[in-house]
Design an enzyme around this catalytic site. Structure first.
Site, PDB file in Angstrom:
ATOM      1  N   ASN A 112      -7.275  -1.832  -0.900  1.00 53.65           N
ATOM      2  CA  ASN A 112      -6.348  -0.789  -0.445  1.00 53.65           C
ATOM      3  C   ASN A 112      -7.114   0.521  -0.322  1.00 53.65           C
ATOM      4  O   ASN A 112      -8.078   0.744  -1.050  1.00 53.65           O
ATOM      5  CB  ASN A 112      -5.224  -0.630  -1.477  1.00 53.65           C
ATOM      6  N   HIS A 114      -6.407   4.571  -0.680  1.00 51.12           N
ATOM      7  CA  HIS A 114      -5.395   5.488  -1.212  1.00 51.12           C
ATOM      8  C   HIS A 114      -5.900   6.918  -1.073  1.00 51.12           C
ATOM      9  O   HIS A 114      -7.048   7.203  -1.407  1.00 51.12           O
ATOM     10  CB  HIS A 114      -5.123   5.161  -2.691  1.00 51.12           C
ATOM     11  N   SER A 141      -9.823   6.971  -2.064  1.00 49.73           N
ATOM     12  CA  SER A 141     -10.423   5.901  -2.873  1.00 49.73           C
ATOM     13  C   SER A 141     -10.104   4.555  -2.229  1.00 49.73           C
ATOM     14  O   SER A 141      -8.990   4.351  -1.731  1.00 49.73           O
ATOM     15  CB  SER A 141      -9.818   5.883  -4.287  1.00 49.73           C
ATOM     16  N   ASP A 150      -1.809   1.392  -7.532  1.00 44.96           N
ATOM     17  CA  ASP A 150      -2.986   2.246  -7.310  1.00 44.96           C
ATOM     18  C   ASP A 150      -3.916   2.251  -8.519  1.00 44.96           C
ATOM     19  O   ASP A 150      -4.597   3.246  -8.792  1.00 44.96           O
ATOM     20  CB  ASP A 150      -2.560   3.693  -6.966  1.00 44.96           C
TER      21      ASP A 150
HETATM   22  C1  GAR Z   1      -3.941   6.747   4.953  1.00 49.20           C
HETATM   23  O1  GAR Z   1      -4.338   8.083   4.797  1.00 49.20           O
HETATM   24  C2  GAR Z   1      -3.951   6.017   3.641  1.00 49.20           C
HETATM   25  O2  GAR Z   1      -4.867   6.556   2.733  1.00 49.20           O
HETATM   26  C3  GAR Z   1      -2.557   6.197   3.146  1.00 49.20           C
HETATM   27  O3  GAR Z   1      -1.747   6.159   4.277  1.00 49.20           O
HETATM   28  C4  GAR Z   1      -2.477   6.670   5.384  1.00 49.20           C
HETATM   29  C5  GAR Z   1      -2.262   5.729   6.535  1.00 49.20           C
HETATM   30  O4  GAR Z   1      -2.779   6.263   7.703  1.00 49.20           O
HETATM   31  N1  GAR Z   1      -2.201   5.167   2.240  1.00 49.20           N
HETATM   32  C6  GAR Z   1      -1.367   5.340   1.225  1.00 49.20           C
HETATM   33  O5  GAR Z   1      -0.789   6.379   1.010  1.00 49.20           O
HETATM   34  C7  GAR Z   1      -1.171   4.113   0.357  1.00 49.20           C
HETATM   35  N2  GAR Z   1      -0.523   4.447  -0.851  1.00 49.20           N
HETATM   36  P1  GAR Z   1      -3.042   5.349   8.971  1.00 49.20           P
HETATM   37  O6  GAR Z   1      -1.763   4.538   9.204  1.00 49.20           O
HETATM   38  O7  GAR Z   1      -3.270   6.326  10.077  1.00 49.20           O
HETATM   39  O8  GAR Z   1      -4.218   4.479   8.695  1.00 49.20           O
END
Ligand code: GAR
Length: 223
Positions: A112, A114, A141, A150
């Protein structure tokens, strides 16, 4: 270490899919290294599905609102994923809490990304919370997924500064720039057989990782 076989991956998304796009772009010239077998979203409106479509990648929606409980959704998701026999499941902005059964099924083969420097700021709204808490440094991360939200072993972290004028959107955009470099790099290491999870400890190049790899722009994606 030379890689013998292709790493087949399934990418799970819920939204924009910019990390998915970074992974598509990083490996489109190297299908023998990493093959994105499918993209699955829990949201029918996720823009990432269009990105998959454009790249000719099979894509599916497993809409969580159509299931009576989390267990049945996760089981349907698991069945959809396993049709593609992935070596690795990549959560790329997949905004769902996962059942323990689902997590155990993919133990050691699900990662994942995060948007925080874990263990700081688990959960949601990390950019807003980083600003509110007056943090000078924020980041992203990449970790193996365990039952703790997480909370799994962290493979790589990248830092960005929090600037005085930042709002959650400007900070998120700065974090995403490094996310898009970090995720393909980690996936590549797994494809090359360099990175593994053994007994909940990460090993990189046969050495136990005592702390996460610190992302810097001169860690090469290609070599
Ligand atoms: C990313 O920034 C990722 O780190 C976060 O969602 C965004 C998705 O962006 N993930 C989380 O918050 C997971 N808990 P994307 O759809 O443009 O890749």
């Amino acid at each position: 270490m030379e890689q013998a076989t292709t790493l087949n991956i399934v990418v799970l998304i819920s939204g924009n899919g910019s990390n998915l796009q970074a992974i598509i772009d990083a490996f489109k010239e190297k299908p023998g290294m990493v093959n994105i077998r499918a993209v699955i979203s829990n949201e029918a409106s996720a823009f990432g599905l269009k990105r998959a479509e454009r790249a000719g990648i099979p894509h599916h929606v497993i809409d969580h609102t159509l299931f009576s409980d989390r267990q049945s959704h996760d089981l349907a998701l698991q069945n959809a994923i396993d049709l593609y026999k992935p070596d690795l499941v990549v959560l790329a902005g997949f905004m769902r809490i996962l059942t323990p059964e689902f997590v155990q099924h993919y133990h050691g083969r699900m990662i994942n990304i995060h948007p925080s420097l874990l263990p700081a700021l688990r959960g949601l709204h990390t950019h807003q919370r980083a600003i509110q808490e007056g943090r000078a440094v924020h980041g992203a991360s990449i970790h193996y997924v365990t039952e703790e939200l997480d909370g799994g072993p962290v493979i790589m972290q990248g830092e960005v500064p929090v600037l005085p004028d930042d709002d959650p959107d400007t900070l998120s955009a700065r974090v995403q720039v490094i996310e898009h470099k970090m995720y393909p790099m980690v996936i590549r290491w797994i494809a090359e057989g360099r990175l593994k999870l053994d007994n909940n400890r990460i090993s990189l190049d046969e050495k136990i990782l005592e702390k996460p790899v610190q992302y810097t722009s001169d860690l090469p994606i290609c070599h």
